[in-house]
Design a protein around this motif. Structure first.
Motif, PDB file in Angstrom:
ATOM      1  N   LEU A  25      37.438  46.294  46.977  1.00  0.00           N
ATOM      2  CA  LEU A  25      38.504  45.199  46.941  1.00  0.00           C
ATOM      3  C   LEU A  25      39.805  45.814  47.595  1.00  0.00           C
ATOM      4  CD1 LEU A  25      38.276  44.813  43.171  1.00  0.00           C
ATOM      5  CD2 LEU A  25      37.427  43.194  45.021  1.00  0.00           C
ATOM      6  N   ILE A  26      40.236  44.984  48.827  1.00  0.00           N
ATOM      7  CA  ILE A  26      41.347  45.520  49.665  1.00  0.00           C
ATOM      8  C   ILE A  26      42.545  44.807  49.345  1.00  0.00           C
ATOM      9  CG2 ILE A  26      42.076  46.122  51.894  1.00  0.00           C
ATOM     10  CD1 ILE A  26      38.873  46.173  52.781  1.00  0.00           C
ATOM     11  N   THR A  27      43.622  45.444  49.142  1.00  0.00           N
ATOM     12  CA  THR A  27      44.751  44.778  48.905  1.00  0.00           C
ATOM     13  C   THR A  27      46.176  45.605  48.970  1.00  0.00           C
ATOM     14  OG1 THR A  27      46.158  43.623  47.067  1.00  0.00           O
ATOM     15  CG2 THR A  27      45.039  45.484  46.424  1.00  0.00           C
ATOM     16  N   VAL A  28      47.070  44.988  49.293  1.00  0.00           N
ATOM     17  CA  VAL A  28      48.590  45.353  49.235  1.00  0.00           C
ATOM     18  C   VAL A  28      49.184  45.352  47.825  1.00  0.00           C
ATOM     19  CG1 VAL A  28      50.841  45.140  50.474  1.00  0.00           C
ATOM     20  CG2 VAL A  28      49.012  44.575  51.655  1.00  0.00           C
ATOM     21  N   HIS A  29      48.628  44.514  46.988  1.00  0.00           N
ATOM     22  CA  HIS A  29      49.320  44.100  45.579  1.00  0.00           C
ATOM     23  C   HIS A  29      48.293  44.314  44.821  1.00  0.00           C
ATOM     24  CE1 HIS A  29      52.775  43.051  47.887  1.00  0.00           C
ATOM     25  NE2 HIS A  29      52.042  41.784  48.543  1.00  0.00           N
ATOM     26  N   PRO A  30      47.922  45.476  44.291  1.00  0.00           N
ATOM     27  CA  PRO A  30      47.006  45.565  43.141  1.00  0.00           C
ATOM     28  C   PRO A  30      47.372  45.061  41.846  1.00  0.00           C
ATOM     29  CG  PRO A  30      47.827  47.781  43.663  1.00  0.00           C
ATOM     30  CD  PRO A  30      48.428  46.653  44.618  1.00  0.00           C
ATOM     31  N   GLU A  31      48.540  44.787  41.591  1.00  0.00           N
ATOM     32  CA  GLU A  31      49.281  44.377  40.519  1.00  0.00           C
ATOM     33  C   GLU A  31      49.097  42.719  40.539  1.00  0.00           C
ATOM     34  OE1 GLU A  31      52.398  43.964  43.617  1.00  0.00           O
ATOM     35  OE2 GLU A  31      50.861  45.379  42.771  1.00  0.00           O
ATOM     36  N   ALA A  32      48.492  42.199  41.562  1.00  0.00           N
ATOM     37  CA  ALA A  32      48.380  40.678  41.901  1.00  0.00           C
ATOM     38  C   ALA A  32      46.996  40.310  41.588  1.00  0.00           C
ATOM     39  CB  ALA A  32      48.897  40.277  43.020  1.00  0.00           C
ATOM     40  N   ILE A  33      45.981  41.350  41.383  1.00  0.00           N
ATOM     41  CA  ILE A  33      44.575  40.901  41.364  1.00  0.00           C
ATOM     42  C   ILE A  33      44.223  40.904  39.799  1.00  0.00           C
ATOM     43  CG2 ILE A  33      42.261  41.951  41.306  1.00  0.00           C
ATOM     44  CD1 ILE A  33      43.403  43.698  43.883  1.00  0.00           C
ATOM     45  N   SER A  34      43.231  39.952  39.415  1.00  0.00           N
ATOM     46  CA  SER A  34      43.109  39.676  38.357  1.00  0.00           C
ATOM     47  C   SER A  34      42.664  40.852  37.573  1.00  0.00           C
ATOM     48  CB  SER A  34      41.778  38.891  38.400  1.00  0.00           C
ATOM     49  OG  SER A  34      40.924  39.097  37.213  1.00  0.00           O
TER      50      SER A  34
END
Length: 570
Positions: free
Chosen positions: A384-393
Motif C-alpha cells: 500500500l503506497i500513500t501520502v496519507h496513511p490516515e486516509a486509508i481504511s
C-alpha cells in the motif's frame, strides 16, 4: 493460503514397495479438503502406475514417464510433451540384448548395468537423448525432458506458479522438480544429495514423511519456511538484508516526491528477477513504461474488470492497471468492484503474488462504508503506497505487517499509523538520514530499523502520463485569459495546453510568456523543474518572436511527454 499444491514423487516417497498406505491416502484426502491441489510426479509409465495405484484419481495432475507425459485423472486426458521413441533406437537396444526394456509414450527404460550399452547406441545413432538415473533404473528421454519440465507443464494447466508448490521426493531424478518448487522437501529415506539441497527434511520415511508434511502445510502453510525464503530484499540494515515475505502487507508512506514510487519500482525489478507475478494499481500513471509489465488503460480509456482478470490469469503476465481515465471519485468504485474477484482468483491460485496499490488512500479510503466488505480477511503480498496513511481504511491498516516510512517526516508516518490502529508507537525513533528509511513490523513490536533501500535500475518519469493526458483539477489547471481577460481557456493537462497554445493569438501567448506563467505552472503544478527551467529561458529571451518562443516551449513539452520517459523519477 500461499502453498496451493503438493507435488510428490511416487516410489520411495509416497509409496513403499509400490504400495501407498491407508494413512498416507487419508493424509492426501485431508490435503485436498483444505482446498489445495495434488500433483503426482513419477518415472513410471501410466498403465503401470494405474495398475499399482488405483487411487490415482485423488490427484489433479499426474506427470508420468519422468516428465514426458501429462495425465488428467478427472478427464482421463493424456498429453505427451515430448516425441515418441525412435523405433530404430529401440530395435537396436533389443538386438544388443538389453533386458528388461520398457517403451512408453516417450520414455525408454531399463536397469543398470545396461547404461553403457544405451549410451553407445545413442552416440552411434547421433540422437539427442539423455540418460536419467533413479536408484538403479536407467531412463532415456529426449534432451531437456525431466520431472521439472513435466511439472511446469502440469502447473500451467492448473494456472499455478511453481513458487506456490511444495515438492517432496527421495531420489536422483527428483532433484530437478524439487528445485523448481517454491519449497523442496526430502523424506527421511532420501539419498544424501537430495537431503542436502532440500529446504526441509521430514523425520519420517516414505509415506510417513508425506503425512507429516501434509499436516505441517495445513496447519502452518507459508510458515514452514523462513521469511527470506521466496522473499524479496527491501534493503539492508546493520549489514543484514531485510526481506519482505510474500505473505506481508506492506505500507510505504511518506510525503510527496520523497521516493515512494522509486522504491516500488525497485521492488518490481526484484519480483521480475525471481519470477513472481505482480499487479500494480496505478491511478496517476506513475508506472507508465515499467519494465517487465503490460500497461492496461491510459489517459483516455480505463481497462475493464474482465480485461484485467483475463490478463492476470496468464501466469507470465505482470500488469499495470492505469486509472488515469477514471475520475478520482470513480477509482474506489472501480477497485471495490475488482478486488473481490481478484481476491477469489488469488485464493485459488495465490497469484498475482504481489499487489502494489499506489495512492492507496484513493482506492481503499477510510470514508467508504463498504471498504471492509471488499477486503478479504488478509492482504498477503500487498504493498500500500500513500501520502496519507490516515486516509486509508482502518481495516486495511490493521492488516499491515511491515511499515516503510520515508523522508524527514518518517517518524510522524509511524506515529500516525499507530494512532489509526490504536497501538503505541515504537520507542527511540530517529529520523532516517540520506536515502535511508524507517522499517518496522508492528505486529512483532520489535525495535524500529533504519534501512538503506534497494535502488531501481530503470527510471520512470513521475506522473508523466497524468500530466500529459490526465485530468488535473481546476486549481491545478492552466488558464489562458490574455491581457484583457477576454477569454478563459482551461488546459487540464499538457496535451490540451499544447493544443490551446497553438491556436491562441500572439498577444495572448506573449502576455503569459512575459509574465512567467508557463514556467511557474510547469514548476508548481506539473512539478517538472527541468521543463520549467528550459521554459524560463524562453520567457527571458526578448529576442524571440511569438512564433519562435511558442515553438521552443511546445517542443520542450512534447520532447518530455510524448517520447518514452527516461528522466529520473524524482
Amino acid at each position: 493460503m500461499y502453498f496451493i499444491a503438493l507435488a510428490t514423487d511416487y516410489d520411495g516417497t509416497l509409496a513403499h514397495d509400490g504400495i501407498v498406505s491407508k494413512k498416507t491416502l487419508a493424509a492426501l484426502e485431508r490435503f485436498k479438503k483444505s482446498g489445495r491441489k495434488l500433483v503426482l510426479v513419477t518415472g513410471r509409465e501410466l498403465p503401470d502406475l494405474k495398475r499399482v495405484f488405483p487411487e490415482v484419481s485423488l490427484f489433479d495432475k499426474v506427470v508420468a514417464e519422468n516428465g514426458a507425459l501429462i495425465y488428467t485423472p478427472a478427464s482421463e486426458e493424456e498429453r505427451a510433451i515430448s516425441p515418441a521413441p525412435d523405433p530404430k533406437f529401440v530395435a537396436r537396444l533389443k538386438k544388443l540384448g538389453v533386458k528388461p526394456l520398457s517403451v512408453g509414450r516417450s520414455i525408454v527404460a531399463t536397469w543398470e548395468p545396461h547404461q553403457a550399452t544405451v549410451l553407445d547406441v545413442i552416440k552411434e545413432a547421433g540422437l539427442e537423448l539423455e540418460i536419467i538415473f533413479n536408484k538403479g533404473a536407467v531412463m532415456v528421454l529426449p534432451s531437456g525432458i525431466n520431472k521439472a519440465t513435466g511439472l511446469i507443464a502440469a502447473l500451467q494447466d492448473l494456472r499455478l506458479s511453481p513458487h506456490n508448490v511444495v515438492g517432496i521426493g527421495d531420489a536422483e531424478n527428483d532433484h530437478a522438480f524439487l528445485q523448481a518448487c517454491g519449497c523442496s522437501v526430502a523424506v527421511d529415506n532420501a539419498i544424501p544429495a537430495v537431503k542436502n539441497t532440500a529446504d526441509l527434511v521430514m523425520p519420517g520415511a516414505r509415506g510417513k514423511g508425506v503425512e507429516q508434511l501434509v499436516d505441517k502445510l495445513i496447519k502452518h502453510d507459508r510458515e514452514i519456511v523462513s521469511r527470506r525464503h521466496d522473499g524479496i530484499v527491501l534493503g539492508s540494515a546493520a549489514g543484514d538484508d531485510i526481506y519482505l515475505s510474500p505473505t506481508d502487507t506492506v505500507l510505504i508512506a511518506g510525503s510527496s516526491g520523497i521516493g515512494k514510487s522509486t522504491l516500488a519500482t525497485a521492488l518490481t525489478e526484484r519480483l521480475v528477477e525471481s519470477g513472481f507475478q505482480f499487479c500494480v494499481f496505478d491511478p496517476e500513471g506513475d508506472y507508465d513504461g515499467l519494465e517487465g509489465a503490460v500497461r492496461m488503460g491510459d489517459g483516455s480509456s480505463a481497462p475493464t474488470k474482465a480485461q484485467v482478470l483475463d490478463l492476470i490469469a496468464k501466469a507470465d503476465s505482470n500488469v499495470v492497471v492505469n486509472g488515469l481515465a477514471l475520475r478520482v471519485n470513480e477509482r474506489p468504485d472501480f477497485f471495490a468492484d475488482l478486488l473481490p474477484d481478484l481476491g477469489s482468483f488469488r485464493r485459488r491460485t495465490a497469484r498475482p503474488h504481489w499487489l502494489i496499490i499506489d495512492e492507496a488512500h484513493h482506492l481503499l479510503p477510510k470514508r467508504r462504508e463498504d471498504t471492509r466488505a471488499v477486503l478479504s480477511l488478509e492482504l498477503p503480498g500487498t504493498v500500500l503506497i500513500t501520502v496519507h496513511p490516515e486516509a486509508i481504511s482502518t481495516d486495511a491498516l490493521r492488516l499491515v505487517t511491515a511499515i516503510v516510512a520515508l523522508g524527514p517526516k518518517a517518524k510522524n508516518v509511524v506515529k500516525v499509523f499507530c494512532r489509526e490502529i490504536g497501538i503505541d508507537p515504537p520507542k527511540d525513533m530517529s529520523s532516517p538520514k540520506g536515502e535511508r528509511v524507517l522499517f518496522w513490523r508492528p505486529q512483532k513490536r520489535k525495535k524500529i530499523a533504519t534501512v538503506k533501500v534497494v535502488e531501481p535500475r530503470q527510471s520512470l518519469k513521475r506522473h508523466s502520463r497524468k500530466y500529459a493526458e490526465g485530468q488535473l483539477d481546476e486549481a491545478g489547471s492552466f488558464y489562458f485569459h490574455g491581457p484583457d481577460d477576454a477569454m478563459n481557456l482551461r488546459a487540464h493537462n499538457l496535451m490540451i495546453f499544447a493544443q490551446i497554445a497553438e491556436g491562441i493569438d500572439d498577444k495572448t501567448w506573449e502576455f503569459h510568456l512575459r509574465a512567467g506563467d508557463y514556467s511557474k505552472w510547469f514548476r508548481n503544478q506539473i512539478r517538472d523543474k527541468d521543463l520549467a527551467r528550459e521554459t524560463a529561458e524562453a520567457e527571458k529571451d526578448k529576442t524571440l518572436s511569438a512564433e519562435e518562443s511558442r515553438k521552443q516551449v511546445l517542443d520542450a513539452v512534447r520532447r518530455r511527454y510524448t517520447a518514452p520517459a527516461t528522466a529520473p523519477e524524482e
